[in-house]
Design a protein around this motif. Structure first.
Motif, PDB file in Angstrom:
ATOM      1  N   GLU A 120      47.180  34.895  34.620  1.00  0.00           N
ATOM      2  CA  GLU A 120      48.012  35.445  33.550  1.00  0.00           C
ATOM      3  C   GLU A 120      47.185  36.131  32.478  1.00  0.00           C
ATOM      4  O   GLU A 120      47.686  36.997  31.746  1.00  0.00           O
ATOM      5  CB  GLU A 120      48.852  34.325  32.934  1.00  0.00           C
ATOM      6  CG  GLU A 120      49.838  34.799  31.894  1.00  0.00           C
ATOM      7  CD  GLU A 120      50.676  33.657  31.345  1.00  0.00           C
ATOM      8  OE1 GLU A 120      51.280  33.830  30.271  1.00  0.00           O
ATOM      9  OE2 GLU A 120      50.721  32.592  31.995  1.00  0.00           O
ATOM     10  N   THR A 169      52.873  38.203  35.554  1.00  0.00           N
ATOM     11  CA  THR A 169      53.351  37.256  34.543  1.00  0.00           C
ATOM     12  C   THR A 169      52.925  37.684  33.140  1.00  0.00           C
ATOM     13  O   THR A 169      53.650  37.452  32.158  1.00  0.00           O
ATOM     14  CB  THR A 169      52.805  35.857  34.846  1.00  0.00           C
ATOM     15  OG1 THR A 169      51.372  35.912  35.000  1.00  0.00           O
ATOM     16  CG2 THR A 169      53.414  35.324  36.135  1.00  0.00           C
ATOM     17  N   ASN A 170      51.783  38.333  33.029  1.00  0.00           N
ATOM     18  CA  ASN A 170      51.348  38.833  31.734  1.00  0.00           C
ATOM     19  C   ASN A 170      52.268  39.963  31.264  1.00  0.00           C
ATOM     20  O   ASN A 170      52.654  40.019  30.083  1.00  0.00           O
ATOM     21  CB  ASN A 170      49.900  39.330  31.842  1.00  0.00           C
ATOM     22  CG  ASN A 170      49.311  39.666  30.488  1.00  0.00           C
ATOM     23  OD1 ASN A 170      49.831  40.480  29.754  1.00  0.00           O
ATOM     24  ND2 ASN A 170      48.177  39.035  30.164  1.00  0.00           N
TER      25      ASN A 170
END
Length: 485
Positions: free
Chosen positions: A347, A354-355
């Motif tokens: 991340e 997801t980031n």
């Protein structure tokens, strides 16, 4: 030469036709009599072989009658009469050169434009050679049509003409009052093309301050001008107008729209950074900030991935080469790209899916749809299974889809998922009718058989038995269920 002219003069003076002049008698009755006499005398000049032909005028009346003579005289203009009489009176060379072969035509041929003999020259050729005017009455344009060429039109009449598609000049409206009246009439006519044409004329002939001040109290015309400036790309004039109207947010949006014309990515990034300080609304300023952040991320990801692809250090880039650059792509496209090439990254990296989800606050439904499409395209079925698997606080796992499992099945089928994978997600569809339709459509036989078994529907099981192959495992399963009492 002089003898030839003398012979021509003698020929014309010896003719039975008497020249018609205005100087003989001034009264109208004498002119009519003289016209009748001249017409009747033509019968002696031309041949009488065409007596069997009907000699009529354009109106259908016999040639040479009094009514025909009156109409013929009235239809001729004064200028043509004067020109003809002066030529007859002076015995000009054009009449002297009139070919004698004119006697080969009947009077009806003169009006109908036919030759008596095909070998003779046409009437138009004979008349064009001598300069003599045709005897047929001249067809004139109605006097009302000459009004179209007049420039003395009121603003209301000018607008009406423009609505009918006629050409008219607006240059005659020179005073400010006349121009404003013209604009008001155009607005009252409810014709957008006319309003735009008048606004273009005012924009060209008025100072900006005066134009802006007058349009401020004419909202319909103002909206037309703003739309016209946006369509034509006259950005400077548009910004001046919006500043005059104190529309700060529209000024900011118009300036922000200029980034579309910047091709260099670094210059566009700097431009977007400068747009953050413009007077946007609270909602718009967040979008501008996200746009700048996204472009900054794309520049970093593009530089890193181009290096990996060129060096050949990444297997996924070797197996699936990139088809296009990620620069200036929308957020959803960037997320799909990240799920396709960087799905397993931590991340903390800028390219991690997801980031991106956390930074830009992407909703769960949008994230799942995009990630499912990317991983199914790679046929990474384990990643697809992990995408829908959740754990509760007791450690038990279950599958849950925020988009509905029926949509999951459709996406998997579009990416040619195997039947075993499809059946697993078709079973998770809660609605029985939808589950049966999907299972029948995609030939998930086990799901159909188990559903009819749970419903205890022997009739449907027997009907579905005819749809499976004979001797197959599905047929044996149906027979086993039907034999179980």
């Amino acid at each position: 030469m002089s003898r030839a002219r003398a012979d021509e003069e003698k020929y014309w003076h010896s003719s039975k036709c008497r020249a018609f002049t205005f100087d003989d008698e001034d009264d109208e009755l004498s002119q009519l009599k003289e016209s009748k006499r001249a017409v009747n005398s033509l019968r002696d000049i031309v041949d009488d072989d065409d007596d069997d032909l009907e000699k009529v005028s354009w109106s259908g009346e016999p040639v040479g009658s009094i009514s025909w003579s009156i109409k013929e005289t009235a239809s001729s203009s004064t200028s043509s009469l004067e020109g003809r009489d002066s030529s007859l009176q002076k015995g000009s060379s054009s009449y002297a050169a009139f070919p004698k072969q004119v006697s080969s035509y009947s009077l009806s041929s003169l009006f109908k434009g036919r030759n008596k003999l095909p070998s003779l020259q046409s009437l138009s050729d004979a008349l064009s050679d001598t300069g003599v005017k045709n005897y047929a009455p001249e067809l004139r344009r109605p006097k009302a049509e000459y009004k179209d060429y007049s420039s003395d039109w009121s603003p209301k009449d000018t607008v009406r003409r423009m609505q009918r598609g006629k050409v008219c000049s607006l240059e005659r409206f020179r005073s400010l009052q006349d121009k404003l009246v013209l604009l008001d009439e155009a607005v009252a006519g409810h014709d957008g093309n006319v309003i735009t044409a008048v606004l273009i004329f005012l924009k060209r002939t008025l100072r900006r301050e005066i134009l802006f001040r007058e349009l401020e109290v004419r909202q319909v015309a103002l909206c037309h001008l703003i739309h016209f400036l946006k369509e034509t790309g006259e950005q400077k004039l548009l910004l001046d107008l919006l500043r005059f109207l104190d529309r700060t947010e529209e000024v900011a949006l118009s300036q922000y729209r200029e980034h579309l014309n910047i091709q260099d990515v670094e210059k566009r990034r700097e431009f977007l950074k400068g747009c953050i300080g413009l007077p946007f609304s609270a909602e718009d300023i967040s979008h501008i900030q996200d746009h700048y952040t996204l472009l900054e991320r794309q520049i970093i990801i593009e530089a890193n991935d181009r290096h990996l692809e060129t060096a050949g250090q990444s297997e996924i880039f070797r197996k699936y080469p990139r088809k296009a650059s990620i620069l200036n792509m929308p957020l959803v496209t960037t997320l799909f790209y990240s799920c396709f090439y960087h799905y397993t990254e931590a991340e903390g990296t800028f390219s991690s899916p997801t980031n991106l989800k956390k930074t830009f606050k992407i909703p769960d439904k949008q994230y799942v749809l995009t990630a499912l499409a990317a991983r199914a395209k790679l046929r990474a079925w384990e990643d697809v299974d992990a995408l829908f698997t959740t754990k509760n606080w007791l450690g038990y796992t279950k599958k849950k889809a925020p988009i509905g499992f029926h949509r999951v099945v459709e996406i998997l089928q579009r990416n040619n998922a195997p039947v075993q994978v499809l059946q697993e997600y078709v079973r998770l569809v809660e609605d029985v009718e939808t589950r049966l339709n999907l299972a029948t459509k995609y030939k998930c036989h086990d799901v159909v058989i188990d559903t009819y078994r749970d419903l205890k529907d022997r009739i449907q099981l027997m009907a579905y038995k005819c749809k499976v192959e004979r001797g197959s495992a599905e047929e044996e399963k149906i027979n086993s269920i039907l034999n179980n009492t």
